[in-house]
Design a protein around this motif. Structure first.
Motif, PDB file in Angstrom:
ATOM      1  N   LYS A 194      45.782-128.563  -5.184  1.00 22.75           N
ATOM      2  CA  LYS A 194      45.881-127.496  -4.205  1.00 22.75           C
ATOM      3  C   LYS A 194      44.928-127.763  -3.039  1.00 22.75           C
ATOM      4  O   LYS A 194      43.815-128.271  -3.230  1.00 22.75           O
ATOM      5  CB  LYS A 194      45.496-126.148  -4.826  1.00 22.75           C
ATOM      6  CG  LYS A 194      46.398-125.643  -5.931  1.00 22.75           C
ATOM      7  CD  LYS A 194      45.829-124.351  -6.517  1.00 22.75           C
ATOM      8  CE  LYS A 194      46.632-123.805  -7.669  1.00 22.75           C
ATOM      9  NZ  LYS A 194      46.013-122.584  -8.261  1.00 22.75           N
ATOM     10  N   THR A 195      45.358-127.438  -1.841  1.00 20.85           N
ATOM     11  CA  THR A 195      44.468-127.504  -0.680  1.00 20.85           C
ATOM     12  C   THR A 195      44.489-126.172   0.045  1.00 20.85           C
ATOM     13  O   THR A 195      45.427-125.372  -0.076  1.00 20.85           O
ATOM     14  CB  THR A 195      44.860-128.629   0.294  1.00 20.85           C
ATOM     15  OG1 THR A 195      46.190-128.411   0.766  1.00 20.85           O
ATOM     16  CG2 THR A 195      44.777-129.987  -0.370  1.00 20.85           C
ATOM     17  N   ASP A 196      43.447-125.923   0.832  1.00 23.00           N
ATOM     18  CA  ASP A 196      43.347-124.660   1.563  1.00 23.00           C
ATOM     19  C   ASP A 196      44.074-124.753   2.899  1.00 23.00           C
ATOM     20  O   ASP A 196      44.756-125.752   3.195  1.00 23.00           O
ATOM     21  CB  ASP A 196      41.889-124.244   1.738  1.00 23.00           C
ATOM     22  CG  ASP A 196      41.080-125.209   2.607  1.00 23.00           C
ATOM     23  OD1 ASP A 196      41.675-126.025   3.357  1.00 23.00           O
ATOM     24  OD2 ASP A 196      39.838-125.147   2.546  1.00 23.00           O
ATOM     25  N   ALA A 197      43.914-123.748   3.713  1.00 25.71           N
ATOM     26  CA  ALA A 197      44.619-123.689   4.999  1.00 25.71           C
ATOM     27  C   ALA A 197      44.226-124.827   5.920  1.00 25.71           C
ATOM     28  O   ALA A 197      44.977-125.183   6.845  1.00 25.71           O
ATOM     29  CB  ALA A 197      44.357-122.346   5.670  1.00 25.71           C
ATOM     30  N   ASN A 198      43.051-125.419   5.683  1.00 26.09           N
ATOM     31  CA  ASN A 198      42.580-126.533   6.503  1.00 26.09           C
ATOM     32  C   ASN A 198      42.897-127.893   5.884  1.00 26.09           C
ATOM     33  O   ASN A 198      42.506-128.926   6.422  1.00 26.09           O
ATOM     34  CB  ASN A 198      41.067-126.405   6.722  1.00 26.09           C
ATOM     35  CG  ASN A 198      40.707-125.143   7.465  1.00 26.09           C
ATOM     36  OD1 ASN A 198      41.287-124.838   8.512  1.00 26.09           O
ATOM     37  ND2 ASN A 198      39.744-124.390   6.940  1.00 26.09           N
TER      38      ASN A 198
ATOM     39  N   LEU B 287      40.126-127.410  -3.158  1.00 23.20           N
ATOM     40  CA  LEU B 287      39.407-126.246  -3.664  1.00 23.20           C
ATOM     41  C   LEU B 287      38.393-126.753  -4.682  1.00 23.20           C
ATOM     42  O   LEU B 287      38.751-127.118  -5.810  1.00 23.20           O
ATOM     43  CB  LEU B 287      40.383-125.260  -4.301  1.00 23.20           C
ATOM     44  CG  LEU B 287      41.594-124.860  -3.445  1.00 23.20           C
ATOM     45  CD1 LEU B 287      42.438-123.808  -4.170  1.00 23.20           C
ATOM     46  CD2 LEU B 287      41.164-124.355  -2.074  1.00 23.20           C
TER      47      LEU B 287
ATOM     48  N   GLY C 254      51.612-122.705  -2.152  1.00 19.83           N
ATOM     49  CA  GLY C 254      50.730-123.041  -1.042  1.00 19.83           C
ATOM     50  C   GLY C 254      50.677-124.532  -0.750  1.00 19.83           C
ATOM     51  O   GLY C 254      51.552-125.312  -1.149  1.00 19.83           O
ATOM     52  N   ASN C 255      49.616-124.937  -0.069  1.00 15.55           N
ATOM     53  CA  ASN C 255      49.450-126.319   0.379  1.00 15.55           C
ATOM     54  C   ASN C 255      49.017-127.235  -0.765  1.00 15.55           C
ATOM     55  O   ASN C 255      48.328-126.815  -1.702  1.00 15.55           O
ATOM     56  CB  ASN C 255      48.408-126.394   1.492  1.00 15.55           C
ATOM     57  CG  ASN C 255      48.835-125.646   2.737  1.00 15.55           C
ATOM     58  OD1 ASN C 255      50.023-125.529   3.023  1.00 15.55           O
ATOM     59  ND2 ASN C 255      47.860-125.116   3.476  1.00 15.55           N
TER      60      ASN C 255
END
Length: 611
Positions: A339-343, A347, A368-369
């Motif tokens: 998983k990656t965040d909005a940027n 995580l 999500g990303n």
């Protein structure tokens, strides 16, 4: 030297009918002589010594050795990944039951897999020792050849002992002075006071000699050169937490290191080509050292052959490139780690474990990303699986209650490569016997070790650590190699040609300048990067093991948290399972070795703590 790391019995069949008697350890590691004997004069010449050395190289794949099996596989898939948090055993609960003890951290000394590894590595070590012993008796070997033979033998011996040290903690050190003729084959792992003897210094010495005496380039791609030795010496120092000794070696590798055939070390532009079995893709500038594999060369009919037999169980069950056996399924925890965040950043810590699961087949699964490396490392439902079509999901999983929802992917081959880079000879596992090398050290390893040294060594430089991690992430962010829904997989380039629609919501970025604000953040990022970059390659458990020394209790916390999360999903595997500090970091010495070596009543081979 001719086609090193291939199975000795097909390379030199006439000579090695005798050599197998010379180098075999018998059914126990050193407690009885071989069933046959050989006059050293038969092989005490340059050709004979070279033949023994080829036999020593052949042990790198972990197969064709004394008591070898899936527990001695070069990939260390059971110890390095299943025993950690990256993979499930797979198959059915009872199939290959000895693996259960490994991932439940309660293996007994009678476990067959640990016996595989112990016996196979000591067989390979005896081959290395035989090179040195026989070389000394030869009359037609020049001084330069003597140094070369010894350097390669010590490199290989250092590697095999490294395997034993990281799995069994306190193995005995058996060098070329130990022979059956002088009757000193019971070699202790304790001193006169009963204290364990640490073998790291001797492993260092083997790699130091190899580094000092091997050439920078070699005539064969699979042959050890000085930089491979330097890389393994640096790795030893990383395991010893001697970061200041590792750092200059890693700097030299980054600046000057070349492969055995002279290519400067570098990251491959295409991440996925590191896992392409095509000979033109293997031994590339990112491959510091690898166990060499080949198929359809006349070897499989004689046994496990030259293919990657250690991983033949590790294919989708009943579909795609697999027919059997559905082992080594990537874990849900590993999938969630991508998983990656909005940027586009990972995580860190345990943050990735919160929220919805990635591709778990539920209505509320994660949307999500994601880091795009997930779909090179993991076969997921609906995502193109090379040119085998979209992964069909649970129909490729043998037992979803035990095995999760994912298939291994790095060790397989493309459909268009079937029959060429997968075996077609007379072998029960020919569909799953392929030509994929096992990368033992990649250049990405080197970069991330150096980043770690900048954090944990005395010359702290968090900005340089960040820059090295970003080199690895920059390659991962290159969209040219990503998996595309509408692309046609091309085995010649290992890309999805013509694709414009990524297979999922890929978003990955480098860390912004100054993100590594302190050592805690920097190490969390490095630890996560190693997991994402090297997933399913046999390193995870051993990374956690060495970080347990640097950060006491860290491995215990990570794996006990993992077991607690898995227990409600896979109760038969993980309910009431506990990782125990001071025991579970290693696996027990086989009981038959303890019994044989201590038969006189004196404790020569002492079981490691906790077992």
């Amino acid at each position: 030297m001719n086609k090193l790391q291939r199975k000795y019995k097909i390379l030199l069949p006439g000579v090695f009918l005798f050599l197998v008697l010379l180098v075999a350890c018998g059914k126990k590691f050193l407690n009885k002589p071989p069933q046959g004997t050989l006059n050293p004069s038969i092989v005490a010449n340059k050709d004979g010594v070279q033949g023994i050395l080829i036999g020593a190289y052949s042990g790198l794949d972990g197969e064709g050795l004394n008591n070898s099996g899936w527990g001695s596989a070069a990939s260390n898939w059971t110890y390095g990944e299943v025993a950690a948090d990256n993979a499930y055993k797979g198959s059915t609960a009872s199939d290959q039951g000895d693996v259960v003890g490994l991932f439940q951290w309660n293996a007994t000394p009678t476990n067959g897999y640990v016996s595989n590894k112990w016996d196979a590595m000591y067989d390979a070590i005896q081959r290395c020792n035989d090179v040195i012993r026989t070389m000394r008796q030869a009359k037609d070997i020049s001084g330069a050849d003597t140094v070369e033979f010894k350097a390669e033998a010590l490199f290989l011996r250092g590697f095999y002992y490294f395997e034993l040290r990281k799995i069994f903690h306190y193995p005995s050190w058996v060098d070329e002075s130990v022979t059956f003729s002088n009757n000193n084959f019971r070699v202790p792992n304790v001193d006169g006071s009963g204290n364990y003897v640490e073998i790291w210094p001797k492993i260092e010495a083997d790699f130091q000699y190899a580094m000092a005496n091997l050439p920078a380039t070699q005539p064969n791609k699979g042959q050890a050169n000085k930089y491979a030795a330097e890389a393994f010496l640096a790795k030893v120092y990383m395991f010893e937490q001697q970061y200041d000794k590792a750092a200059p070696l890693l700097d030299d590798l980054i600046t000057n290191g070349v492969t055995a055939h002279g290519d400067k070390y570098a990251l491959q532009t295409n991440y996925s080509t590191n896992f392409d079995p095509d000979p033109g893709a293997k031994n590339n500038p990112e491959s510091v050292f690898a166990a060499q594999m080949s198929v359809n060369d006349g070897s499989a009919a004689a046994g496990s052959g030259n293919g990657n037999y250690g991983d033949v169980l590790n294919f989708p069950y009943g579909g795609g490139p697999g027919a059997c056996c559905g082992f080594f399924n990537p874990s849900q925890d590993l999938a969630n780690a991508y998983k990656t965040d909005a940027n586009g950043l990972p995580l860190l810590g345990t943050a990735f474990q919160a929220g919805a699961n990635v591709s778990d087949g539920t209505a509320g699964q994660y949307t999500g990303n994601l880091d795009p490396r997930i779909d090179i490392s993991i076969g997921r439902a609906g995502i193109p699986y090379l040119d085998w079509g979209p992964h069909p999901g649970d129909s490729w999983i043998r037992s979803t209650g035990d095995d999760g929802h994912f298939s291994p992917k790095k060790n397989v081959y493309a459909k268009s490569q079937q029959g060429t880079l997968s075996d077609v000879e007379n072998n029960w596992a020919n569909v799953e016997l392929d030509a994929n090398n096992v990368n033992l050290i990649r250049f990405a390893d080197v970069l991330l070790w150096r980043a770690e040294c900048y954090v944990l060594g005395s010359a702290v430089d968090l900005a340089k650590a960040e820059a090295l991690v970003n080199q690895v992430r920059t390659r991962a962010a290159n969209p040219n190699w990503w998996v595309y829904k509408d692309g046609a997989f091309d085995a010649a380039t290992y890309t999805y040609k013509g694709g414009t629609i990524p297979a999922d919501n890929y978003k990955i970025s480098v860390y912004p300048l100054g993100y590594f604000a302190n050592a805690a953040i920097a190490m969390a990022a490095i630890e996560m990067e190693r997991r994402l970059e090297l997933a399913m390659e046999g390193h995870r458990f051993f990374d956690l093991q060495r970080w347990q020394v640097a950060f006491p209790g860290s491995m215990t916390a990570i794996l006990n948290t993992y077991a607690q999360i898995q227990a409600p999903i896979h109760p038969a595997q993980y309910k009431n399972v506990t990782f125990t500090t001071g025991k579970s970091e290693y696996f027990p010495i086989p009981q038959d070795q303890i019994d044989a070596n201590n038969a006189s009543g004196k404790v020569v081979l002492k079981q490691i703590p906790g077992y």
